[in-house]
Motif scaffolding. Structure first.
Motif, PDB file in Angstrom:
ATOM      1  N   LEU A  30       0.827  -1.208   0.000  1.00  0.00           N
ATOM      2  CA  LEU A  30       0.000   0.000   0.000  1.00  0.00           C
ATOM      3  C   LEU A  30       0.859   1.254   0.000  1.00  0.00           C
ATOM      4  N   VAL A  31       2.138   1.085   0.373  1.00  0.00           N
ATOM      5  CA  VAL A  31       3.054   2.217   0.415  1.00  0.00           C
ATOM      6  C   VAL A  31       3.528   2.506  -1.007  1.00  0.00           C
ATOM      7  N   ARG A  32       3.071   3.569  -1.560  1.00  0.00           N
ATOM      8  CA  ARG A  32       3.414   3.898  -2.942  1.00  0.00           C
ATOM      9  C   ARG A  32       4.401   5.054  -2.977  1.00  0.00           C
ATOM     10  N   ILE A  33       5.515   4.888  -2.283  1.00  0.00           N
ATOM     11  CA  ILE A  33       6.528   5.922  -2.248  1.00  0.00           C
ATOM     12  C   ILE A  33       7.427   5.748  -3.473  1.00  0.00           C
ATOM     13  N   LEU A 119       3.099   7.335  11.812  1.00  0.00           N
ATOM     14  CA  LEU A 119       3.704   7.975  10.642  1.00  0.00           C
ATOM     15  C   LEU A 119       3.355   7.209   9.368  1.00  0.00           C
ATOM     16  N   SER A 120       3.377   5.896   9.441  1.00  0.00           N
ATOM     17  CA  SER A 120       3.024   5.089   8.270  1.00  0.00           C
ATOM     18  C   SER A 120       1.576   5.342   7.863  1.00  0.00           C
ATOM     19  N   LYS A 121       0.676   5.338   8.824  1.00  0.00           N
ATOM     20  CA  LYS A 121      -0.738   5.568   8.524  1.00  0.00           C
ATOM     21  C   LYS A 121      -0.972   6.986   8.002  1.00  0.00           C
ATOM     22  N   TYR A 122      -0.290   7.938   8.609  1.00  0.00           N
ATOM     23  CA  TYR A 122      -0.437   9.328   8.156  1.00  0.00           C
ATOM     24  C   TYR A 122       0.010   9.459   6.703  1.00  0.00           C
ATOM     25  N   ASN A 123       1.142   8.873   6.389  1.00  0.00           N
ATOM     26  CA  ASN A 123       1.680   9.008   5.036  1.00  0.00           C
ATOM     27  C   ASN A 123       0.892   8.214   4.002  1.00  0.00           C
ATOM     28  N   ASN A 192       6.264  -0.982   8.793  1.00  0.00           N
ATOM     29  CA  ASN A 192       7.462  -0.650   8.028  1.00  0.00           C
ATOM     30  C   ASN A 192       7.443   0.836   7.672  1.00  0.00           C
ATOM     31  N   ALA A 193       8.214   1.623   8.410  1.00  0.00           N
ATOM     32  CA  ALA A 193       8.317   3.058   8.129  1.00  0.00           C
ATOM     33  C   ALA A 193       9.521   3.379   7.253  1.00  0.00           C
ATOM     34  N   GLY A 194      10.259   2.346   6.837  1.00  0.00           N
ATOM     35  CA  GLY A 194      11.472   2.556   6.054  1.00  0.00           C
ATOM     36  C   GLY A 194      11.289   3.385   4.795  1.00  0.00           C
ATOM     37  N   PRO A 195      10.190   3.227   4.040  1.00  0.00           N
ATOM     38  CA  PRO A 195      10.019   4.034   2.832  1.00  0.00           C
ATOM     39  C   PRO A 195       9.948   5.529   3.107  1.00  0.00           C
TER      40      PRO A 195
END
Length: 745
Positions: A30-33, A119-123, A192-195
């Protein structure tokens, strides 16, 4: 029917479990960084290029300026390591931080899992404009200072493990045991906040004696050549140790499929620049030079990170060679000069100032040039200075500027007040004399901040339930009320007639302990049956202040053998009749050979009581306002420590005994007695000032007392004026400075 309901409930439960599992396993997708991928399959979002940091965005590398803010790990009533900040708090703060114009948060150590989850959810909700973070790794600071040897196997192994734990926590792949007493966070790290990571800053400010001790013990240690980082020829032993630690971070991170820019923490004390005008030898004892380490096959690169304040070390004020440049206002500016010299000492690599700023507090700990002191500022002054420093950092070609700090932290201590209060109670009250607690642009104020305003209007007092009427029968006063919170003791007086501070003065003597002054010039012939420890005088704007009985003057008692001029023996006597200014030290006496040059002991008066308005909704709001009068209504708030309290939450005050081993003894009291009087035309209003007059019975005055609040703290969260000033300044900056943006001359 019941069977069908049970079946539906079971199906619903199974579906919920499956959905939760799918979310857990698929949430990285879901993280589309946006990032680029190396041939090895490693992802890179940020990298260094020359003197810039670059971000991969819109399918290209673009220069990036880190407009950041540091974030602490706790809130009032808690110490670091306690589970205090909720996920909701973080998400709310992230929105406020981005709205302010910041694009990066810097944290110093492993945070609680809630931080990375929030932070992950916010982003995920702001994928087009995510909020990034710089992750710090806390070094074993106490053990390093005690052992003076970074290569000690126990220290080395502990730091290496901390690095590995930090990387695993960022990528959501570990469970750590919390250690609240040591400030170490813990829990299950699943997100996973790494991105959203911008880079790593390994370590903390380095003690110069420890660095020198390590260099002396290990002068022959071989060069370190790691897989991704190595030291250059000429590196000292401590720099070789740092190369190992940075390489440890890199080797650990690459296992999670990412590379990010690397740095180690540093500060002015251990920079590679000579400070010939620095008086203290220790502040220019040894260098830790980032240019002595280099990246090898680490595509994300390497940068330098420095904490740079305008008031410390002392050469910022004393060294003329650091006042060569003038700022945009035409003033000789040691901070701007230093920035340019530091930048020049790091050619071909990005440099970030990862701490800068001044606190909004009554207390002051160091003096700087151009009024940029460590404390003594209103919120407005704080914002104006912080904005100036940001402009100078950006204009000097730095890759980032990370403001210190986001939220106020009550648990913090500072060198010139820590001997006056109780360390294990520091988090439970608001001590505006401890500047270190109030660098935040998000204020954490005592609980009556939004209920009781100092403005000369008694209407808010009428709404209070926790107030006490002091039955004081004194000419000039119709009634007196008192209340308190975590930061102040408040008084409201209805006067018999309108008060004109230019023609008369109001005094409030305060009695907490046996002893003190029973007479003095301020009493205009009156005598008391019990002594006063402190005295408030309210008159015109230039004279209103809090003073302290000379035999109770804790400042003189602590420093009379450390640089203060000799004290008249009369001042040490009980009932000396002398009230002295309430002061804090700002520098010790400096003498050769401990210092390069001699310099006198320095202190500042902190008992000045500013007249103004404490209502933040007013255009003339002054966060340092302590009193106001309108007609017959007088209001004031008194910082607890000015009354001698070491911990108001337990009704504990500093007692009269001499300091033992640089530490004062503390005594629990029942409360405070106030003795008020008004002086007009050098006469006490309504009093018989003849020599035959009977002593005023202080012991018969009503005692204002309260229940201690132990560890239950209430507070008000509110952006300071500095938040809005920094918001304007940050929004003006878009990317790194160009050569035409360079400030100074």
């Amino acid at each position: 029917m019941r069977k069908w309901l049970k079946l539906l409930l079971r199906i619903g439960l199974v579906l919920a479990i499956v959905a939760g599992a799918l979310y857990y396993w698929l949430r990285p997708l879901l993280v589309r960084i946006e990032s680029t991928t190396l041939a090895s399959g490693i992802h890179v979002k940020f990298k260094t290029e020359g003197t810039n940091v670059e971000e991969y965005a819109n399918q290209a590398w673009q220069p990036y300026f880190a407009k950041g803010i540091n974030m602490g790990a706790t809130i009032p009533g808690h110490f670091p390591g306690e589970l205090a900040i909720s996920e909701d708090d973080y998400e709310r703060w992230f929105g406020m931080i981005q709205d302010m114009g910041a694009n990066v948060i810097r944290v110093y150590t492993i945070m609680m899992p809630e931080f990375y989850e929030a932070l992950s959810k916010y982003n995920m909700k702001h994928q087009k404009d995510p909020l990034f973070f710089l992750q710090g790794v806390w070094s074993p600071e106490e053990q390093l200072i005690e052992g003076q040897d970074a290569f000690d196997p126990k220290i080395k192994e502990k730091f290496e493990q901390e690095i590995k734990d930090a990387v695993a926590a960022v990528y959501g792949k570990t469970t750590l045991t919390p250690e609240p007493h040591s400030g170490k966070a813990g829990g299950a790290y699943k997100f996973n906040a790494g991105p959203y990571l911008m880079g790593w800053i390994v370590g903390t400010e380095w003690d110069p004696k420890m660095v020198k001790g390590t260099n002396d013990l290990h002068a022959d240690t071989p060069d370190y050549t790691g897989k991704y980082f190595r030291n250059k020829p000429g590196a000292n032993a401590f720099e070789k140790w740092l190369a190992l630690m940075v390489d440890t971070a890199a080797q650990t991170e690459v296992q999670y499929g990412w590379q990010h820019p690397m740095a180690f923490a540093n500060w002015v004390t251990t920079d590679p620049i000579a400070h010939p005008g620095e008086p203290l030898v220790e502040e220019d004892l040894v260098s830790v030079d980032p240019t002595h380490i280099e990246a090898v096959n680490w595509e994300a690169g390497y940068f330098a990170s420095y904490h740079v304040y305008p008031y410390y070390p002392d050469f910022f004020a004393f060294d003329k060679s650091f006042q060569e440049m003038t700022n945009s206002k035409g003033e000789p500016d040691s901070y701007l000069t230093y920035l340019n010299k530091l930048k020049a000492a790091h050619p071909n690599m990005p440099v970030m100032v990862t701490e800068y700023g001044v606190p909004a507090s009554v207390g002051v700990a160091h003096l700087g040039t151009l009024g940029r002191d460590q404390g003594g500022h209103s919120e407005k002054q704080q914002g104006e200075i912080d904005a100036d420093l940001l402009q100078e950092i950006h204009g000097s070609g730095y890759a980032g500027a990370i403001l210190f700090t986001w939220q106020d932290e009550w648990f913090k201590k500072t060198w010139n007040t820590q001997r006056y209060d109780e360390a294990d109670r520091r988090a439970y009250w608001y001590n505006t004399l401890t500047n270190e607690s109030f660098f935040g642009v998000l204020g954490m104020f005592p609980s009556k901040d939004n209920k009781l305003f100092i403005d000369g209007d008694a209407s808010d007092w009428n709404k209070l339930k926790d107030k006490t009427k002091l039955d004081v029968q004194v000419p000039g006063f119709e009634e007196i009320w008192a209340t308190h919170d975590e930061g102040y003791l408040y008084l409201q007086a209805k006067l018999s007639e309108p008060f004109d501070p230019s023609k008369e003065s109001i005094y409030f003597g305060a009695d907490t302990l046996p002893g003190g002054n029973r007479h003095g010039p301020e009493l205009h012939g009156m005598t008391l049956d019990e002594g006063l420890e402190t005295l408030i005088e309210l008159s015109d704007e230039n004279k209103s202040r809090m003073t302290i009985a000379s035999n109770y003057d804790i400042h003189s008692r602590l420093y009379e053998r450390s640089g203060l001029p000799d004290i008249d023996p009369k001042e040490k006597q009980d009932d000396s009749g002398i009230f002295k200014p309430w002061k804090l030290a700002v520098n010790y006496l400096l003498e050769y050979p401990d210092s390069r040059v001699n310099h006198p002991f320095g202190d500042v008066e902190v008992g000045i009581l500013e007249r103004g308005y404490s209502d933040p909704s007013r255009s003339d709001y002054n966060s340092k306002a302590m009193w106001q009068v309108q007609g017959q209504v007088l209001e004031m708030r008194i910082p607890w420590m000015l009354l001698g309290f070491s911990d108001p939450s337990s009704l504990s005050v500093i007692n009269y005994s001499l300091p033992s081993k640089n530490k004062f003894e503390m005594t629990h009291v029942k409360g405070v007695r106030f003795v008020p009087w008004i002086v007009k035309n050098d006469e006490v209003v309504g009093r018989d000032n003849s020599a035959a007059a009977q002593p005023i019975p202080v012991s018969a005055m009503p005692l204002y007392t309260w229940q201690g609040w132990e560890d239950k703290v209430n507070y008000v969260e509110r952006p300071k004026q500095s938040y809005y000033i920094m918001k304007e300044a940050l929004h003006k900056i878009n990317g790194p400075a160009t050569p035409t943006d360079q400030s100074g001359s």
